[in-house]
Design a protein around this motif. Structure first.
Motif, short mmCIF file in Angstrom:
data_model
loop_
_atom_site.label_atom_id
_atom_site.label_comp_id
_atom_site.label_asym_id
_atom_site.label_seq_id
_atom_site.Cartn_x
_atom_site.Cartn_y
_atom_site.Cartn_z
N THR A 115 0.76 -1.43 -0.11
CA THR A 115 0.12 0.08 -0.10
C THR A 115 0.85 1.23 0.04
O THR A 115 0.59 2.35 -0.71
CB THR A 115 -0.86 0.12 1.15
N ASN A 135 -8.31 -4.87 -0.10
CA ASN A 135 -7.49 -5.70 0.62
C ASN A 135 -8.35 -7.05 0.88
O ASN A 135 -9.49 -7.25 1.17
CB ASN A 135 -7.31 -5.17 2.30
N HIS A 159 -7.41 -6.62 8.81
CA HIS A 159 -8.80 -5.98 8.95
C HIS A 159 -8.64 -4.68 9.66
O HIS A 159 -9.12 -3.50 8.94
CB HIS A 159 -9.95 -6.96 9.62
N THR A 162 -7.06 -2.09 7.15
CA THR A 162 -7.91 -1.73 6.45
C THR A 162 -8.83 -0.73 6.91
O THR A 162 -8.98 0.57 6.20
CB THR A 162 -8.87 -3.01 5.87
N ARG A 166 -8.37 3.09 5.50
CA ARG A 166 -9.90 4.09 5.08
C ARG A 166 -9.86 5.40 5.69
O ARG A 166 -10.24 6.30 5.06
CB ARG A 166 -11.00 3.14 5.42
N VAL A 176 -11.33 2.57 0.18
CA VAL A 176 -10.68 1.25 0.56
C VAL A 176 -11.65 0.36 1.12
O VAL A 176 -12.59 0.60 1.89
CB VAL A 176 -9.86 1.56 1.96
N GLY A 178 -12.46 -3.73 2.25
CA GLY A 178 -12.10 -5.18 2.80
C GLY A 178 -13.06 -6.30 2.20
O GLY A 178 -14.39 -6.19 2.11
#
Ligand SMILES: NC(=O)c1ccc[n+]([C@@H]2O[C@H](COP(=O)([O-])OP(=O)(O)OC[C@H]3O[C@@H](n4cnc5c(N)ncnc54)[C@H](OP(=O)(O)O)[C@@H]3O)[C@@H](O)[C@H]2O)c1
Length: 246
Positions: A115, A135, A159, A162, A166, A176, A178
């Motif tokens: 990223t 992701n 998670h 993520t 975001r 973004v 997940g």
């Protein structure tokens, strides 16, 4: 975000879900797809059949220099799939520390590093129109499956990552997403005896979710069912996953 005309990058694109994300993106009208693989020779068929739209890149997400070199080439990425992943450890107490570290090196720090490498390109794309990061998480990001406890912990961390990305990228207008996938029929689950969804169907469902702007994507029936359990009673999901053998 629209996939049509997008410039996509997929890590771990040589097999499994990653390969299907490349093919689904092409089918959905992506202008170009950078296919990342530790061994780019394994991308030969994808490249040959793409009519010039698939560009192979050597990417090992655990090696920053490989990501930096790829980022110097792929300066026009608009949609990044952090897909590369491993199950290196199994039950936490019987797995070696290096195996547990490998899960985190790939599934968490690999996502961080990839990223960071492509965020400048994504921010430029967002300014010019739209950009997104996807992701590939797992239902075990929501509750641990002890049979793959190290992997579960790395996917739970991914998670959280993520969510943080975001928040950090909201001002830059980079979306973004997940993806909380259930069992997919790939090499990763070859030895797991449970119902699995084909990676072709999962890849298509993921693209539908991205197009619809869904932050959290549940791309298969198992994912939808386990998410429903989690919403009703998170402890019930914990018990259910604890009873599953890997
Ligand atoms: N299969 C499932 O049931 C399932 C469920 C939920 C989520 N997921 C997630 O879906 C994603 C794809 O998994 P899959 O099922 O397609 O597994 P897979 O068939 O085992 O493929 C894994 C891919 O990741 C690549 N990879 C591993 N370590 C890497 C590294 N350090 N740098 C770059 N690439 C690396 C592999 O490359 P090599 O060929 O070089 O090893 C391969 O292309 C993973 O994030 C996985 O955790 C899978």
């Amino acid at each position: 975000m629209n996939i049509e005309n997008a410039v996509v990058l997929v890590t771990g694109a040589n097999r499994g879900l990653g390969k299907q994300l490349v093919l689904a993106s092409l089918q959905a009208g992506a202008r170009k797809v950078y296919a990342g693989a530790r061994d780019p020779a394994q991308l030969a068929e994808l490249v040959a059949e793409s009519g010039g739209r698939v560009v192979p890149l050597a990417i090992d997400v655990t090696r920053e220099e490989s990501l930096a070199a790829a980022a110097r080439i792929a300066t026009d990425v608009t949609l990044l799939f952090n897909n590369a992943g491993v199950v290196a450890s199994h039950q936490v107490l019987t797995s070696s520390l290096p195996a547990l570290q490998q899960d985190f090196a790939t599934n968490f720090f690999g996502v961080v590093a990839a990223t960071k490498a492509f965020v400048p390109a994504l921010e430029r794309s967002a300014q010019a129109g739209s950009a997104a990061i996807v992701n590939i998480l797992s239902v075990v990001s929501l509750a641990s499956m002890p049979a793959v406890g190290g992997y579960s912990a790395s996917k739970a961390a991914a998670h959280s990552l993520t969510q943080t990305l975001r928040g950090e990228l909201a001002a830059k207008k980079v979306q973004v997403h997940g993806v909380f996938a259930g069992a997919i029929d790939t090499d990763m689950t070859r030895d797991m005896n449970m119902p699995k969804t084909s990676p072709v169907d999962v890849a298509r469902a993921i693209l539908r979710g991205v197009r619809a702007g869904a932050e959290d994507i549940f791309p298969d029936v198992m994912a939808e069912e386990l998410f429903a359990t989690w919403r009703r009673d998170p402890k019930e999901l914990e018990r259910q996953l604890a009873s599953m053998s890997g």
